[in-house]
Design a protein around this motif. Structure first.
Motif, PDB file in Angstrom:
ATOM      1  N   ALA A  52      49.211  18.787   0.279  1.00 57.47           N
ATOM      2  CA  ALA A  52      49.415  19.800  -0.763  1.00 57.47           C
ATOM      3  C   ALA A  52      48.507  19.538  -1.956  1.00 57.47           C
ATOM      4  N   GLN A  53      48.350  18.278  -2.310  1.00 61.69           N
ATOM      5  CA  GLN A  53      47.456  17.941  -3.428  1.00 61.69           C
ATOM      6  C   GLN A  53      46.008  18.277  -3.073  1.00 61.69           C
ATOM      7  N   GLU A  54      45.628  18.025  -1.844  1.00 59.24           N
ATOM      8  CA  GLU A  54      44.276  18.361  -1.401  1.00 59.24           C
ATOM      9  C   GLU A  54      44.050  19.869  -1.479  1.00 59.24           C
ATOM     10  N   ASP A  55      45.057  20.644  -1.079  1.00 61.77           N
ATOM     11  CA  ASP A  55      44.947  22.105  -1.169  1.00 61.77           C
ATOM     12  C   ASP A  55      44.816  22.555  -2.626  1.00 61.77           C
ATOM     13  N   ARG A  56      45.576  21.920  -3.519  1.00 61.36           N
ATOM     14  CA  ARG A  56      45.468  22.252  -4.944  1.00 61.36           C
ATOM     15  C   ARG A  56      44.067  21.948  -5.465  1.00 61.36           C
ATOM     16  N   LEU A  57      43.516  20.816  -5.040  1.00 60.79           N
ATOM     17  CA  LEU A  57      42.165  20.460  -5.474  1.00 60.79           C
ATOM     18  C   LEU A  57      41.138  21.467  -4.970  1.00 60.79           C
ATOM     19  N   ARG A  58      41.309  21.924  -3.742  1.00 62.00           N
ATOM     20  CA  ARG A  58      40.391  22.939  -3.195  1.00 62.00           C
ATOM     21  C   ARG A  58      40.478  24.237  -4.004  1.00 62.00           C
ATOM     22  N   GLN A  59      41.683  24.633  -4.394  1.00 63.85           N
ATOM     23  CA  GLN A  59      41.850  25.827  -5.214  1.00 63.85           C
ATOM     24  C   GLN A  59      41.185  25.659  -6.578  1.00 63.85           C
ATOM     25  N   ILE A  60      41.300  24.457  -7.143  1.00 60.22           N
ATOM     26  CA  ILE A  60      40.675  24.186  -8.441  1.00 60.22           C
ATOM     27  C   ILE A  60      39.162  24.271  -8.322  1.00 60.22           C
ATOM     28  N   ILE A  61      38.616  23.721  -7.254  1.00 63.85           N
ATOM     29  CA  ILE A  61      37.158  23.785  -7.048  1.00 63.85           C
ATOM     30  C   ILE A  61      36.712  25.237  -6.917  1.00 63.85           C
ATOM     31  N   GLU A  62      37.479  26.033  -6.195  1.00 67.68           N
ATOM     32  CA  GLU A  62      37.141  27.443  -6.040  1.00 67.68           C
ATOM     33  C   GLU A  62      37.195  28.169  -7.386  1.00 67.68           C
ATOM     34  N   THR A  63      38.203  27.863  -8.186  1.00 68.86           N
ATOM     35  CA  THR A  63      38.315  28.485  -9.514  1.00 68.86           C
ATOM     36  C   THR A  63      37.143  28.080 -10.402  1.00 68.86           C
ATOM     37  N   ILE A  64      36.728  26.828 -10.326  1.00 71.95           N
ATOM     38  CA  ILE A  64      35.590  26.363 -11.132  1.00 71.95           C
ATOM     39  C   ILE A  64      34.315  27.086 -10.704  1.00 71.95           C
ATOM     40  N   LEU A  65      34.138  27.269  -9.395  1.00 75.09           N
ATOM     41  CA  LEU A  65      32.959  28.005  -8.919  1.00 75.09           C
ATOM     42  C   LEU A  65      32.980  29.452  -9.418  1.00 75.09           C
ATOM     43  N   GLU A  66      34.145  30.092  -9.347  1.00 71.67           N
ATOM     44  CA  GLU A  66      34.261  31.457  -9.846  1.00 71.67           C
ATOM     45  C   GLU A  66      34.012  31.517 -11.350  1.00 71.67           C
ATOM     46  N   LEU A  67      34.491  30.511 -12.067  1.00 69.13           N
ATOM     47  CA  LEU A  67      34.252  30.432 -13.511  1.00 69.13           C
ATOM     48  C   LEU A  67      32.764  30.270 -13.800  1.00 69.13           C
ATOM     49  N   ALA A  68      32.090  29.448 -13.014  1.00 67.67           N
ATOM     50  CA  ALA A  68      30.648  29.260 -13.200  1.00 67.67           C
ATOM     51  C   ALA A  68      29.898  30.567 -12.972  1.00 67.67           C
ATOM     52  N   ILE A  69      30.301  31.314 -11.971  1.00 71.03           N
ATOM     53  CA  ILE A  69      29.660  32.619 -11.716  1.00 71.03           C
ATOM     54  C   ILE A  69      29.920  33.562 -12.881  1.00 71.03           C
ATOM     55  N   GLY A  70      31.157  33.569 -13.374  1.00 67.22           N
ATOM     56  CA  GLY A  70      31.484  34.421 -14.516  1.00 67.22           C
ATOM     57  C   GLY A  70      30.705  34.051 -15.757  1.00 67.22           C
ATOM     58  N   VAL A  71      30.520  32.776 -16.007  1.00 68.31           N
ATOM     59  CA  VAL A  71      29.746  32.326 -17.172  1.00 68.31           C
ATOM     60  C   VAL A  71      28.280  32.702 -16.997  1.00 68.31           C
ATOM     61  N   HIS A  72      27.770  32.600 -15.809  1.00 63.36           N
ATOM     62  CA  HIS A  72      26.374  32.946 -15.542  1.00 63.36           C
ATOM     63  C   HIS A  72      26.118  34.430 -15.805  1.00 63.36           C
TER      64      HIS A  72
END
Length: 167
Positions: A18-38
């Protein structure tokens, strides 16, 4: 993990999964945030998207921290592994080096034990030759100190097992 990793076949406990899944979701959110900032200045809705992603990231990190304190607090991780990760190294390298060190130490101790047993056997033979009247006592000592180690495989046997043929 790689397919050659023996730990790859061991399933993770549900709490760690479950923690690994949460980390994967966080990584995905960070990538989406990076795209939004770009795309921040080129798209009008990007401000709301960035704010929404930052809020989502904050809640995900809070959830990760809460779950870690509740579910995986009993999982002990050696400081050396944490240091490897902080240094940007793969923790599997630490595990491999640790196992290699244990194998080397095990072989060293086994060699010492063999040497002592060999010395015991040679000394027993010499005492029997020099003092035949002590043979019973020597046999008793040998019996109480355990059996001799099995002989080391001959080099040609090792080579045949490895598939290289006889030497």
């Amino acid at each position: 993990m790689s397919s050659t990793d023996p730990l790859a076949q061991i399933p993770a406990p549900p709490a760690l999964q479950a923690q690994e899944d949460r980390l994967r979701q966080i990584i995905e959110t960070i990538l989406e945030l990076a795209i939004g900032v770009h795309d921040y200045e080129s798209v009008a809705q990007s401000k709301e998207a960035v704010v929404a992603r930052v809020n989502l990231l904050t809640s995900q990190l809070s959830d990760l921290d809460r779950a870690a304190k509740e579910n995986v607090a009993d999982v002990l991780v050696p400081r050396e592994i944490l240091q490897y990760i902080e240094d940007g190294r793969n923790p599997n390298v630490y595990t491999r080096e640790f196992v290699e060190l244990l194998v080397k130490q095990n072989q060293f101790v086994y060699g010492k034990m063999r040497a002592m047993r060999d010395f015991r056997d040679v000394l027993a033979d010499q005492i029997r030759e020099t003092y035949p009247e002590l043979s019973n006592e020597v046999d008793l000592v040998l019996q109480n100190t355990g059996p001799s180690y099995p002989p080391i495989l001959a080099e040609d046997t090792k080579t045949e097992e490895q598939g290289n043929g006889p030497v």
